[in-house]
Design a protein around this motif. Structure first.
Motif, PDB file in Angstrom:
ATOM      1  N   GLY A  75      32.349  12.969  62.835  1.00 19.98           N
ATOM      2  CA  GLY A  75      32.662  12.093  61.730  1.00 19.98           C
ATOM      3  C   GLY A  75      33.959  12.501  61.055  1.00 19.98           C
ATOM      4  O   GLY A  75      34.663  13.418  61.501  1.00 19.98           O
ATOM      5  N   GLU A  76      34.263  11.818  59.964  1.00 17.63           N
ATOM      6  CA  GLU A  76      35.472  12.115  59.206  1.00 17.63           C
ATOM      7  C   GLU A  76      35.137  12.229  57.723  1.00 17.63           C
ATOM      8  O   GLU A  76      34.218  11.575  57.238  1.00 17.63           O
ATOM      9  CB  GLU A  76      36.520  11.008  59.400  1.00 17.63           C
ATOM     10  N   VAL A  77      35.894  13.083  57.024  1.00 20.32           N
ATOM     11  CA  VAL A  77      35.720  13.235  55.584  1.00 20.32           C
ATOM     12  C   VAL A  77      37.091  13.198  54.918  1.00 20.32           C
ATOM     13  O   VAL A  77      38.127  13.367  55.565  1.00 20.32           O
ATOM     14  CB  VAL A  77      35.019  14.567  55.229  1.00 20.32           C
ATOM     15  N   ARG A  78      37.097  12.975  53.614  1.00 24.18           N
ATOM     16  CA  ARG A  78      38.307  13.162  52.821  1.00 24.18           C
ATOM     17  C   ARG A  78      38.018  14.249  51.796  1.00 24.18           C
ATOM     18  O   ARG A  78      36.926  14.315  51.230  1.00 24.18           O
ATOM     19  CB  ARG A  78      38.712  11.865  52.115  1.00 24.18           C
ATOM     20  N   MET A  79      38.982  15.132  51.618  1.00 23.65           N
ATOM     21  CA  MET A  79      38.840  16.186  50.629  1.00 23.65           C
ATOM     22  C   MET A  79      39.669  15.836  49.406  1.00 23.65           C
ATOM     23  O   MET A  79      40.854  15.513  49.531  1.00 23.65           O
ATOM     24  CB  MET A  79      39.275  17.541  51.195  1.00 23.65           C
ATOM     25  N   ASP A  80      39.044  15.908  48.229  1.00 22.01           N
ATOM     26  CA  ASP A  80      39.779  15.629  47.000  1.00 22.01           C
ATOM     27  C   ASP A  80      40.900  16.625  46.802  1.00 22.01           C
ATOM     28  O   ASP A  80      42.013  16.263  46.428  1.00 22.01           O
ATOM     29  CB  ASP A  80      38.835  15.677  45.794  1.00 22.01           C
ATOM     30  N   ARG A  81      40.607  17.908  47.024  1.00 26.46           N
ATOM     31  CA  ARG A  81      41.651  18.919  46.925  1.00 26.46           C
ATOM     32  C   ARG A  81      41.236  20.157  47.699  1.00 26.46           C
ATOM     33  O   ARG A  81      40.056  20.365  47.984  1.00 26.46           O
ATOM     34  CB  ARG A  81      41.943  19.282  45.466  1.00 26.46           C
ATOM     35  N   ASN A  82      42.220  20.971  48.042  1.00 25.44           N
ATOM     36  CA  ASN A  82      41.970  22.165  48.845  1.00 25.44           C
ATOM     37  C   ASN A  82      42.951  23.248  48.453  1.00 25.44           C
ATOM     38  O   ASN A  82      44.144  23.145  48.721  1.00 25.44           O
ATOM     39  CB  ASN A  82      42.111  21.830  50.340  1.00 25.44           C
ATOM     40  N   PHE A  83      42.430  24.290  47.805  1.00 29.94           N
ATOM     41  CA  PHE A  83      43.243  25.446  47.460  1.00 29.94           C
ATOM     42  C   PHE A  83      42.725  26.702  48.150  1.00 29.94           C
ATOM     43  O   PHE A  83      43.133  27.802  47.802  1.00 29.94           O
ATOM     44  CB  PHE A  83      43.241  25.670  45.946  1.00 29.94           C
ATOM     45  N   ALA A  84      41.817  26.558  49.095  1.00 34.24           N
ATOM     46  CA  ALA A  84      41.167  27.725  49.706  1.00 34.24           C
ATOM     47  C   ALA A  84      41.408  27.862  51.203  1.00 34.24           C
ATOM     48  O   ALA A  84      41.471  28.975  51.717  1.00 34.24           O
ATOM     49  CB  ALA A  84      39.667  27.673  49.442  1.00 34.24           C
ATOM     50  N   LEU A  85      41.528  26.752  51.914  1.00 37.83           N
ATOM     51  CA  LEU A  85      41.645  26.810  53.364  1.00 37.83           C
ATOM     52  C   LEU A  85      43.105  26.836  53.807  1.00 37.83           C
ATOM     53  O   LEU A  85      43.937  26.089  53.281  1.00 37.83           O
ATOM     54  CB  LEU A  85      40.947  25.617  54.017  1.00 37.83           C
ATOM     55  N   GLU A  86      43.399  27.691  54.786  1.00 38.87           N
ATOM     56  CA  GLU A  86      44.728  27.720  55.384  1.00 38.87           C
ATOM     57  C   GLU A  86      44.896  26.503  56.299  1.00 38.87           C
ATOM     58  O   GLU A  86      43.899  25.939  56.791  1.00 38.87           O
ATOM     59  CB  GLU A  86      44.914  29.004  56.205  1.00 38.87           C
ATOM     60  N   PRO A  87      46.140  26.069  56.549  1.00 39.06           N
ATOM     61  CA  PRO A  87      46.354  24.930  57.451  1.00 39.06           C
ATOM     62  C   PRO A  87      45.717  25.126  58.820  1.00 39.06           C
ATOM     63  O   PRO A  87      45.223  24.163  59.429  1.00 39.06           O
ATOM     64  CB  PRO A  87      47.885  24.841  57.550  1.00 39.06           C
ATOM     65  N   GLU A  88      45.718  26.370  59.305  1.00 39.11           N
ATOM     66  CA  GLU A  88      45.097  26.635  60.611  1.00 39.11           C
ATOM     67  C   GLU A  88      43.609  26.326  60.579  1.00 39.11           C
ATOM     68  O   GLU A  88      43.035  25.842  61.576  1.00 39.11           O
ATOM     69  CB  GLU A  88      45.319  28.101  61.014  1.00 39.11           C
ATOM     70  N   GLU A  89      42.967  26.584  59.445  1.00 40.33           N
ATOM     71  CA  GLU A  89      41.532  26.325  59.344  1.00 40.33           C
ATOM     72  C   GLU A  89      41.238  24.836  59.314  1.00 40.33           C
ATOM     73  O   GLU A  89      40.291  24.361  59.967  1.00 40.33           O
ATOM     74  CB  GLU A  89      40.975  26.999  58.095  1.00 40.33           C
ATOM     75  N   THR A  90      42.006  24.075  58.558  1.00 40.28           N
ATOM     76  CA  THR A  90      41.773  22.629  58.526  1.00 40.28           C
ATOM     77  C   THR A  90      42.102  22.010  59.880  1.00 40.28           C
ATOM     78  O   THR A  90      41.432  21.059  60.305  1.00 40.28           O
ATOM     79  CB  THR A  90      42.606  21.969  57.417  1.00 40.28           C
ATOM     80  N   ASP A  91      43.114  22.547  60.574  1.00 39.99           N
ATOM     81  CA  ASP A  91      43.434  22.047  61.908  1.00 39.99           C
ATOM     82  C   ASP A  91      42.286  22.292  62.881  1.00 39.99           C
ATOM     83  O   ASP A  91      42.049  21.491  63.793  1.00 39.99           O
ATOM     84  CB  ASP A  91      44.708  22.714  62.437  1.00 39.99           C
ATOM     85  N   GLU A  92      41.575  23.402  62.674  1.00 39.85           N
ATOM     86  CA  GLU A  92      40.445  23.721  63.551  1.00 39.85           C
ATOM     87  C   GLU A  92      39.206  22.883  63.232  1.00 39.85           C
ATOM     88  O   GLU A  92      38.263  22.857  64.022  1.00 39.85           O
ATOM     89  CB  GLU A  92      40.091  25.209  63.429  1.00 39.85           C
ATOM     90  N   GLY A  93      39.196  22.238  62.056  1.00 38.99           N
ATOM     91  CA  GLY A  93      38.074  21.377  61.714  1.00 38.99           C
ATOM     92  C   GLY A  93      37.242  21.829  60.531  1.00 38.99           C
ATOM     93  O   GLY A  93      36.175  21.261  60.272  1.00 38.99           O
ATOM     94  N   TYR A  94      37.712  22.832  59.795  1.00 41.93           N
ATOM     95  CA  TYR A  94      36.947  23.301  58.637  1.00 41.93           C
ATOM     96  C   TYR A  94      37.286  22.485  57.387  1.00 41.93           C
ATOM     97  O   TYR A  94      38.426  22.054  57.207  1.00 41.93           O
ATOM     98  CB  TYR A  94      37.215  24.785  58.385  1.00 41.93           C
ATOM     99  N   VAL A  95      36.294  22.297  56.536  1.00 38.42           N
ATOM    100  CA  VAL A  95      36.462  21.540  55.298  1.00 38.42           C
ATOM    101  C   VAL A  95      35.754  22.292  54.177  1.00 38.42           C
ATOM    102  O   VAL A  95      34.953  23.209  54.420  1.00 38.42           O
ATOM    103  CB  VAL A  95      35.889  20.110  55.408  1.00 38.42           C
ATOM    104  N   LEU A  96      36.047  21.906  52.948  1.00 39.38           N
ATOM    105  CA  LEU A  96      35.319  22.405  51.788  1.00 39.38           C
ATOM    106  C   LEU A  96      34.273  21.371  51.410  1.00 39.38           C
ATOM    107  O   LEU A  96      34.604  20.250  51.023  1.00 39.38           O
ATOM    108  CB  LEU A  96      36.278  22.646  50.626  1.00 39.38           C
ATOM    109  N   ALA A  97      33.021  21.737  51.512  1.00 37.66           N
ATOM    110  CA  ALA A  97      31.949  20.767  51.261  1.00 37.66           C
ATOM    111  C   ALA A  97      31.950  20.270  49.822  1.00 37.66           C
ATOM    112  O   ALA A  97      31.599  19.125  49.554  1.00 37.66           O
ATOM    113  CB  ALA A  97      30.593  21.387  51.607  1.00 37.66           C
TER     114      ALA A  97
END
Length: 352
Positions: free
Chosen positions: A314-336
């Motif tokens: 599936g797909e999600v939208r994140m309101d904001r992200n100050f914790a994950l590195e770009p490499e992590e979001t590229d790998e598929g990690y999100v902040l719940a």
């Protein structure tokens, strides 16, 4: 999972900050052995309401056979329920519930040249990083550039001075005060992008360092990252942890969009999976918490990274992200805590 830990010591650092040491029982030594730069998530119940906060560990990381030393720095936040409690009511002998150390703002000791730019309480994890590195790795050097309002508001003055005394050839300290003149050192004023762009090349071969660690308020971290990128530092060598985001511009958050009607979330946590409808307006973390109170979280503001989960489908939208590195979001990690469904079906895995 939270564990009760007894308060072993409380030390006043400044008028508005303390260092709290928590005793670790022998049976939990392995559970609470931290890496330099990690933090603790703690919880406390006030008037029937559960409060969770994240505090960085300032003590050096220990290895076996020594037991772990959990010392955290807590600065009073206006209106902050836990920080107010910690400074005004917490006493030696009290019990505090804490999760095992976590976080990826870490530096595993290795040879090389490293530097940090910190503001205010951002010194807390960097103190652990620098002390552990210099103690364990004789072929490493560290430069600390710190910004505080005044000398009286500066946390861990004695600990930083001790590093200077113990490692005079391998530890460099540069101090800037934004609201007070110093007899020696930098002129007063904020460390903004332009000023850092002039200062850093005069101190260090900026692009040659093996790692840069940025920690503190959003404005300082953003300015430092911009200055380093201007000076040719590769993004993979820049690590950051943000403590305050009150001054984050609107562009730091993504525009909201309507979630698909009747979205469903499937989530795996501690090996157990469940599927629940996502109610209008709630985050995916809130969806999980309605049925699983053990879902991991602390700040709920996109800062600490405790609720990090892998997006299986599936797909999600994140309101904001100050914790994950770009490499992590590229790998598929999100902040719940910041994620909302963008497709009718979404699946998260908190165990990866």
């Amino acid at each position: 999972m939270f564990h009760p830990l007894r308060v072993h010591a409380i030390e006043r650092l400044t008028d508005d900050s303390v260092a709290v040491t928590l005793a670790v029982p022998p049976e939990l030594c392995d559970t609470f052995r931290h890496k330099p730069g990690q933090h603790l998530n703690v919880r406390y119940t006030v008037d029937g309401e559960e409060i969770r906060r994240s505090y960085s560990i300032c003590s050096p990381a220990t290895g076996e056979p020594a037991g772990p030393v959990l010392r955290v720095g807590i600065r009073l936040v206006h209106g902050g329920a836990f920080s107010t409690y910690a400074l005004k009511e917490l006493s030696v002998g009290d019990m505090v519930e804490a999760m095992p150390p976590m976080g990826r703002f870490v530096l595993v000791p290795r040879p090389g040249r490293f530097a940090a730019i910190v503001g205010g309480s951002g010194i807390t994890p960097v103190l652990s990083i620098a002390a552990t590195l210099l103690e364990r790795e004789p072929d490493a050097v560290f430069c600390l550039i710190r910004s505080d309002r005044t000398a009286g508001s500066t946390m861990f003055l004695d600990e930083v001075a001790d590093l200077k005394d113990r490692y005079p050839d391998r530890f460099q300290l540069v101090t800037a005060l934004s609201r007070e003149e110093q007899q020696a050192g930098l002129p007063s004023g904020r460390l903004d992008r332009e000023r850092l762009g002039r200062l850093l090349p005069a101190l260090l071969p900026v692009a040659e360092l093996d790692g840069w660690y940025l920690c503190g308020p959003f404005g300082l971290v953003q300015a430092a990252e911009g200055a380093l990128r201007d000076l040719g530092v590769d993004r993979t060598r820049i690590h950051q942890e943000i403590f305050h985001v009150d001054d984050a511009p609107d562009s730091a958050t993504r525009p909201r969009s309507e979630a698909p009607a009747h979205s469903r979330l499937t989530a795996t946590l501690d090996g157990r999976s469940g599927t629940w409808p996502v109610q209008e307006g709630e985050s995916l973390l809130e969806t999980v918490l309605r049925s699983r109170s053990d879902a991991p979280y602390a700040c709920k503001g996109g800062v600490c990274g405790t609720c990090r989960a892998f997006l299986v489908s599936g797909e999600v939208r994140m309101d904001r992200n100050f914790a994950l590195e770009p490499e992590e979001t590229d790998e598929g990690y999100v902040l719940a805590c910041q994620s909302h469904p963008a497709t009718p079906e979404v699946e998260l895995d908190f165990d990866r």
